[in-house]
Design an enzyme around this catalytic site. Structure first.
Site, PDB file in Angstrom:
ATOM      1  N   GLY A 237     -48.653 -52.907 -35.730  1.00 49.76           N
ATOM      2  CA  GLY A 237     -49.370 -53.596 -34.555  1.00 49.76           C
ATOM      3  C   GLY A 237     -49.418 -55.430 -34.675  1.00 49.76           C
ATOM      4  N   SER A 238     -50.248 -56.217 -34.205  1.00 48.24           N
ATOM      5  CA  SER A 238     -50.496 -57.672 -34.709  1.00 48.24           C
ATOM      6  C   SER A 238     -51.178 -57.828 -36.040  1.00 48.24           C
ATOM      7  CB  SER A 238     -51.457 -58.095 -33.616  1.00 48.24           C
ATOM      8  OG  SER A 238     -52.344 -57.752 -33.630  1.00 48.24           O
ATOM      9  N   THR A 239     -50.176 -59.094 -36.474  1.00 43.69           N
ATOM     10  CA  THR A 239     -50.637 -59.189 -37.912  1.00 43.69           C
ATOM     11  C   THR A 239     -52.245 -59.388 -38.300  1.00 43.69           C
ATOM     12  OG1 THR A 239     -48.910 -60.574 -37.802  1.00 43.69           O
ATOM     13  CG2 THR A 239     -50.579 -61.024 -39.185  1.00 43.69           C
ATOM     14  N   GLY A 242     -53.692 -56.526 -39.052  1.00 44.73           N
ATOM     15  CA  GLY A 242     -52.706 -55.718 -40.068  1.00 44.73           C
ATOM     16  C   GLY A 242     -54.051 -56.599 -41.567  1.00 44.73           C
ATOM     17  N   GLU A 260     -46.081 -53.173 -40.216  1.00 50.58           N
ATOM     18  CA  GLU A 260     -45.382 -53.374 -39.829  1.00 50.58           C
ATOM     19  C   GLU A 260     -46.701 -54.442 -38.291  1.00 50.58           C
ATOM     20  OE1 GLU A 260     -41.994 -53.197 -39.904  1.00 50.58           O
ATOM     21  OE2 GLU A 260     -42.698 -51.719 -41.404  1.00 50.58           O
ATOM     22  N   CYS A 295     -41.159 -55.906 -30.812  1.00 50.29           N
ATOM     23  CA  CYS A 295     -41.697 -56.384 -32.646  1.00 50.29           C
ATOM     24  C   CYS A 295     -41.006 -58.026 -32.745  1.00 50.29           C
ATOM     25  CB  CYS A 295     -42.180 -55.706 -33.300  1.00 50.29           C
ATOM     26  SG  CYS A 295     -40.510 -54.888 -34.082  1.00 50.29           S
TER      27      CYS A 295
END
Ligand code: NAD
Length: 492
Positions: A237-239, A242, A260, A295
Site C-alpha cells: 500500500g502507500s508509504t 506502511g 511494498e 506502484c
C-alpha cells in the site's frame, strides 16, 4: 475473438468474511461502489478486533492441528497445485469478481491477472520442499543446524489496484511455507479474495487456515497488525500506511514486516535509442497501464535533449488515442480511476503543479464513457523544478512528468528521489551506459530496454528507502515467511 463483456447485475457477489471455510455475512458497514459506473454493488460487513481475533486464533489452531506445517512438504505442494488448477478453471468467475469493483478491464483480468495468479501459486508451491536450512561446520562431537520453521500465522494487508495478484503475493508464499494466514483485502475491492480462499479449501487446504476479514484500515487493518498471535506482517500500500503498519508491528511485537510501498519511478531515455516509436510505446504503457494506478508506474521521464522533441510529440499523440469504456465492456482497455476523491486528488495535483510553473503538454482531464464512471485522460507535464509536486509526489494516476538533460551525470542526478526507490527504466543502445545506470540508480528494480515485470516469478520485487522493506516474489518472498532456528546437539 471471444466477447468477454458482462453485466455487473448478473454477478453473484460473495459478500462477507471467509472464516473457518465459510462465507460469514452480517453487518452492512461498508458501501462498495464500482468505479466503472458509480453504482452501489453491495454493503460489506467490517471486522472489528473480536472478529480479527477469531480469525487469527482459528488460523493458529488449524495450522497447529491440521498437519499443514508438519506433513511431507510435497503434499502441501500438491494442494497448492490443485488450487492453481481451480483458479484457472474458475478464471471467468474470478475475473468478473475482480473487474466488477476494481479498475481492471475484463480483457486484462482474463488475459493477465488470473493466469498470473495461477502461475504464481505454482511458483511458490515449488519451494515447499526446497528450503530446509543448513548444517553447520562444527566439531564432530556436535551437530549444528539452522532450520527453517513457519511463524504460525501471518497477517496480510492488500491494496485495491491489482486486488487478487497483490493479495496472492502475500498469502501464497506464507501458506506454502506452512503458515496459516489472515488477509484483509482493500475495502474497495473485497469480493475476489473470498472466492480465492473458497477455492483453496476446495483444493484440499484445511478450512480455517486461510481466513479473509473485510474492513477498513483503521478498524480491521490495525487489529491484524497488533494481534499477538500474528507473527509476521506483509503489507502492500502507500508509504504513509506502511509507516503506520511498521509502528503497530513494533509496538505489538516487535514482529517482522514486508512492506511494498509507493514509488515515483524514473525512466531515462538517451539519444542513442534505435526507435523513438518503440520507446514511446513503452513509456506510454508504463504511465497509463491501469491508468497509472500501479506502484511501479514510470511517472518521471528523463529524456536527453537530442531525442526529447520527437519522443514527447509521439507521447502526446498517443494521449489523444485512449477511449473510456466500463471495465466490463468488451472494448475496455483503459482503466477508470478507483474513486472520486482519488480523481479529485490527481486533478488538484496537476493544477497545483501548473500553478507552480509546470507546462502542460497534454492535459489530464475528465473523460466520459457511455456508462459514466470516473475516467481521466493521460496528461504530460514538462517540469524544470525538481520541487514541482508532479515531480515529487506519487500521483497514482495517468500523469507523466518530463525533464530533459544533456549528459549522463545530470540524468542520474535527476533520477534520484528524496523518498522513493521502487523501480527505474533505462532506454539506451549502450550496454556500458546501462551497466553504469544499474549500479548508480537507487531503485529496487532496474529495467533496461523494457519496462515492467515479466512472468519470471523468480525475480524478487520490492523497493529501497520509502518504497519499502523486503521482497515479494522470488525465493526471498518464500524465505520471509520462515524463521530460522539454531540447533546445537552434543552427539558424543
Ligand atoms: P493504502 O495504503 O491506502 O491501503 C492499503 C491497504 O492498507 C488497504 O487494505 C487499507 O485498508 C489498509 N490500511 C489503511 N490504513 C491502515 C492502517 N492504519 N493499518 C493497517 N492497514 C491499513 O493504499 P492503496 O490506496 O490501497 O494502494 C495504493 C498504494 O499502494 C500506492 O501508494 C501504491 O504505490 C502502493 N502499492 C505498492 C506496491 C508495491 O509492490 N510496492 C504494489 C501495489 C500498490
Amino acid at each position: 475473438m471471444i466477447d468477454l463483456s458482462f453485466r455487473p447485475e448478473d454477478i453473484t457477489l460473495p459478500v462477507g468474511h471467509f472464516l473457518s471455510g465459510k462465507v460469514v455475512s452480517g453487518g452492512k458497514d461498508i458501501a462498495v461502489t464500482s468505479p466503472g459506473n458509480g453504482s452501489l454493488l453491495a454493503y460489506v460487513p467490517e471486522a472489528g478486533p473480536e472478529l480479527v481475533h477469531e480469525a487469527a486464533q482459528t488460523a493458529a489452531r488449524v495450522q497447529r492441528e491440521s498437519g499443514w506445517a508438519t506433513c511431507a512438504p510435497r503434499e502441501r505442494a500438491r494442494v497448492l497445485r490443485r488450487w492453481a488448477d481451480l483458479v484457472e478453471q474458475h478464471s471467468m468467475e474470478l475475473a468478473r469478481l475482480e473487474t466488477v469493483c476494481s479498475t481492471r478491464p475484463i480483457t486484462q483480468t482474463v488475459g493477465w491477472d488470473i493466469p498470473f495468479l495461477a502461475e504464481g501459486i505454482r511458483f511458490f508451491s515449488e519451494y515447499c520442499d526446497k528450503i530446509g536450512g543448513d548444517v553447520a561446520a562444527t566439531s564432530s562431537s556436535l551437530l549444528g543446524m539452522a532450520i527453517y520453521e513457519p511463524y504460525g500465522v501471518t497477517g496480510a494487508i492488500a491494496p485495491w489496484n491489482f486486488p487478487l495478484v497483490m493479495a496472492s503475493w502475500k498469502v501464497v508464499p506464507s501458506l506454502a511455507a506452512g503458515n496459516g494466514t489472515v488477509l484483509k483485502p482493500s475495502e474497495m475491492t473485497p469480493f475476489s479474495a473470498v472466492r480465492l480462499a473458497e477455492l483453496a479449501v476446495e483444493a484440499g487446504m484445511p478450512a480455517g487456515l486461510f481466513n479473509v476479514v473485510q474492513g477498513t484500515g483503521l478498524a480491521t487493518g490495525e487489529a491484524i497488525c497488533r494481534h499477538p498471535d500474528i507473527g509476521k506482517l506483509s503489507f502492500t500500500g502507500s508509504t504513509r500506511t506502511g509507516i503506520a503498519v511498521m509502528k503497530a508491528a513494533a509496538e505489538s511485537g516487535p514482529k517482522p514486516v514486508t512492506l511494498e510501498l509507493g514509488g515515483k519511478s524514473p525512466q531515462l531515455v538517451f539519444n542513442d535509442i534505435s526507435s523513438v516509436d518503440e520507446v514511446a510505446d513503452r513509456i506510454f504503457r508504463a504511465f497509463t497501464g491501469n491508468a497509472g494506478q500501479v506502484c511501479v508506474t514510470g511517472s518521471r521521464l528523463i529524456v536527453q535533449r537530442g531525442v526529447a522533441e520527437p519522443l514527447i510529440a509521439a507521447l502526446v499523440a498517443r494521449c489523444g488515442q485512449v477511449a473510456a469504456f466500463a471495465p466490463w465492456a468488451a472494448a475496455a482497455s483503459y482503466s477508470p480511476i478507483i474513486s472520486e476523491p482519488q480523481a479529485q486528488r490527481i486533478l488538484n495535483l496537476v493544477e497545483n503543479s501548473v500553478k507552480a510553473g509546470a507546462q502542460s503538454l497534454a492535459p489530464c482531464l475528465r473523460m466520459n464513457s457511455e456508462e459514466g464512471g470516473i475516467f481521466l485522460s493521460p496528461g504530460i507535464l514538462l517540469v524544470t523544478d525538481v520541487k514541482s509536486p508532479v515531480w515529487q509526489e506519487e500521483v497514482f494516476g495517468p500523469v507523466l512528468a518530463v525533464q530533459t538533460f544533456d549528459d549522463d551525470d545530470e540524468a542520474f542526478a535527476l533520477a534520484e528521489h528524496p523518498v522513493y526507490g521502487l523501480a527505474a527504466g533505462v532506454h539506451t543502445a549502450s550496454m556500458s551506459r546501462a551497466m553504469r545506470a544499474i549500479r548508480t540508480l537507487k531503485a529496487g528494480t532496474v529495467w533496461v530496454n523494457r519496462y515492467g515485470r515479466s512472468s519470471d516469478f523468480v525475480i524478487p520485487t520490492g523497493g529501497f528507502g520509502g518504497s519499502g522493506i523486503g521482497k515479494d516474489l522470488g525465493r526471498q518472498a518464500f524465505e520471509a515467511n520462515l524463521r530460522l532456528k539454531s540447533v546445537l546437539m552434543a552427539v558424543e
